[in-house]
Design an enzyme around this catalytic site. Sequence first.
Site, PDB file in Angstrom:
ATOM      1  N   ASN A   6       0.860  -1.186   0.000  1.00 33.85           N
ATOM      2  CA  ASN A   6       0.000   0.000   0.000  1.00 33.85           C
ATOM      3  C   ASN A   6       0.900   1.241   0.000  1.00 33.85           C
ATOM      4  O   ASN A   6       1.544   1.537   1.000  1.00 33.85           O
ATOM      5  CB  ASN A   6      -0.891  -0.055   1.256  1.00 33.85           C
ATOM      6  CG  ASN A   6      -1.741   1.190   1.438  1.00 33.85           C
ATOM      7  OD1 ASN A   6      -1.800   2.050   0.557  1.00 33.85           O
ATOM      8  ND2 ASN A   6      -2.407   1.282   2.585  1.00 33.85           N
ATOM      9  N   LYS A   8       0.025   4.283  -0.023  1.00 33.03           N
ATOM     10  CA  LYS A   8      -0.576   5.441   0.673  1.00 33.03           C
ATOM     11  C   LYS A   8      -0.295   6.698  -0.156  1.00 33.03           C
ATOM     12  O   LYS A   8      -0.466   6.650  -1.365  1.00 33.03           O
ATOM     13  CB  LYS A   8      -0.042   5.535   2.103  1.00 33.03           C
ATOM     14  CG  LYS A   8      -0.219   4.216   2.858  1.00 33.03           C
ATOM     15  CD  LYS A   8       0.096   4.308   4.313  1.00 33.03           C
ATOM     16  CE  LYS A   8      -0.134   2.949   4.973  1.00 33.03           C
ATOM     17  NZ  LYS A   8       0.077   2.964   6.400  1.00 33.03           N
ATOM     18  N   HIS A  91      -9.582   0.961   5.164  1.00 36.39           N
ATOM     19  CA  HIS A  91      -8.281   1.171   5.823  1.00 36.39           C
ATOM     20  C   HIS A  91      -8.441   2.153   6.986  1.00 36.39           C
ATOM     21  O   HIS A  91      -9.198   3.124   6.890  1.00 36.39           O
ATOM     22  CB  HIS A  91      -7.245   1.700   4.819  1.00 36.39           C
ATOM     23  CG  HIS A  91      -5.857   1.659   5.368  1.00 36.39           C
ATOM     24  ND1 HIS A  91      -5.394   2.610   6.248  1.00 36.39           N
ATOM     25  CD2 HIS A  91      -4.855   0.761   5.208  1.00 36.39           C
ATOM     26  CE1 HIS A  91      -4.151   2.299   6.598  1.00 36.39           C
ATOM     27  NE2 HIS A  91      -3.804   1.184   5.980  1.00 36.39           N
ATOM     28  N   GLU A  93      -6.686   4.491   8.065  1.00 28.37           N
ATOM     29  CA  GLU A  93      -6.398   5.912   7.799  1.00 28.37           C
ATOM     30  C   GLU A  93      -7.606   6.592   7.174  1.00 28.37           C
ATOM     31  O   GLU A  93      -7.858   7.779   7.410  1.00 28.37           O
ATOM     32  CB  GLU A  93      -5.141   6.039   6.917  1.00 28.37           C
ATOM     33  CG  GLU A  93      -3.882   5.800   7.749  1.00 28.37           C
ATOM     34  CD  GLU A  93      -2.712   5.227   6.988  1.00 28.37           C
ATOM     35  OE1 GLU A  93      -2.725   5.240   5.745  1.00 28.37           O
ATOM     36  OE2 GLU A  93      -1.762   4.752   7.653  1.00 28.37           O
ATOM     37  N   GLU A 158      -5.305  -5.162  10.706  1.00 30.85           N
ATOM     38  CA  GLU A 158      -4.212  -4.208  10.915  1.00 30.85           C
ATOM     39  C   GLU A 158      -4.444  -3.405  12.193  1.00 30.85           C
ATOM     40  O   GLU A 158      -5.155  -2.397  12.168  1.00 30.85           O
ATOM     41  CB  GLU A 158      -4.146  -3.227   9.747  1.00 30.85           C
ATOM     42  CG  GLU A 158      -3.949  -3.870   8.400  1.00 30.85           C
ATOM     43  CD  GLU A 158      -3.403  -2.863   7.397  1.00 30.85           C
ATOM     44  OE1 GLU A 158      -2.282  -3.076   6.934  1.00 30.85           O
ATOM     45  OE2 GLU A 158      -4.080  -1.869   7.115  1.00 30.85           O
ATOM     46  N   GLY A 164       2.778   1.749  10.911  1.00 30.83           N
ATOM     47  CA  GLY A 164       3.756   2.819  10.727  1.00 30.83           C
ATOM     48  C   GLY A 164       4.591   3.125  11.957  1.00 30.83           C
ATOM     49  O   GLY A 164       5.271   4.143  12.010  1.00 30.83           O
ATOM     50  N   SER A 194       3.585  -2.644  10.414  1.00 29.44           N
ATOM     51  CA  SER A 194       5.041  -2.748  10.575  1.00 29.44           C
ATOM     52  C   SER A 194       5.620  -4.091  10.142  1.00 29.44           C
ATOM     53  O   SER A 194       6.537  -4.612  10.786  1.00 29.44           O
ATOM     54  CB  SER A 194       5.440  -2.397  12.007  1.00 29.44           C
ATOM     55  OG  SER A 194       5.087  -1.048  12.283  1.00 29.44           O
TER      56      SER A 194
HETATM   57  P1  PGA Z   1       2.928  -0.084   7.802  1.00 34.20           P
HETATM   58  O1  PGA Z   1       1.459   0.188   7.207  1.00 34.20           O
HETATM   59  O2  PGA Z   1       3.459  -1.299   7.113  1.00 34.20           O
HETATM   60  O3  PGA Z   1       3.714   1.162   7.466  1.00 34.20           O
HETATM   61  O4  PGA Z   1       2.779  -0.281   9.267  1.00 34.20           O
HETATM   62  C1  PGA Z   1       0.576  -0.878   7.028  1.00 34.20           C
HETATM   63  C2  PGA Z   1      -0.737  -0.395   6.447  1.00 34.20           C
HETATM   64  O5  PGA Z   1      -1.241   0.657   6.864  1.00 34.20           O
HETATM   65  O6  PGA Z   1      -1.305  -1.065   5.576  1.00 34.20           O
END
Ligand code: PGA
Length: 234
Positions: A6, A8, A91, A93, A158, A164, A194
């Site tokens: 992803n 983003k 997601h 976010e 997640e 992140g 992560s």
């Molecule tokens: P990350 O993000 O690997 O940076 O933790 C995962 C995600 O939001 O899909």
Amino acid sequence: MIYASNFKTNNTRAYTKEYIKTLDKFISKNSIKDEIYVFPTATSLDIFGDISSNITIGAQNAYPVKNGSYTGEIGLEQLDEFDIKTILIGHSERREILKESQELIAQKFDFFKEQGFRIIYCIGETKEIRDENETMEYLWSEFEGIDLGYEKLIVAYEPIWAIGTGVSAKKEDIDEVLSALRVQVKSPLLYGGSVKSSNIKEIASIKECDGVLIGSASWKVESFCEIIKNGQNQ
Ligand code: PGA
């Protein structure tokens, strides 16, 4: 295994082209048989030409319409132009930062299900929910209005506190949640939060884990390839 990247709000259109090309070379050269997904930004969607059949390009988001007046959004018509048939929905976010309600999320799910899209549907609890031991109750509430029987569904667990941060959830915790989800979810289950080249082996060895959804550690193609390589033979 499923490996999904992803992007983003990262990477340019030019780098995305280079990324897909390098990824494709890596996949063919190493005869990788896993299912690979890449979710670039909307402005980087394109026809990437003749790439390995196990690499799929998807959209990070779209509005549940063919077209219309929804300033700033893209719809089905814009996805069709690039033959996109895969989408991320739910997601954290988009839920937390963009304030998408469960109602809108379910609406998106229904629309893209109707269009036969593969849907990677994301769920995940906050640190507070986890501290109060309400994780499973919360996760089930994020399935409200979602057809768990949809044959092109993939579910990504997640935990928000692991996204992140560089600190993934512990193997036992992932194992526990995925096993609890498995009782009702027959679709492939991914873990995200992560994931990186140093923890992929351990995560891939979790019984109910069918793959990973990766953010930061997948934005550079070399790093994504290293994760795929380290995850082999699990
Ligand atoms: P990350 O993000 O690997 O940076 O933790 C995962 C995600 O939001 O899909």
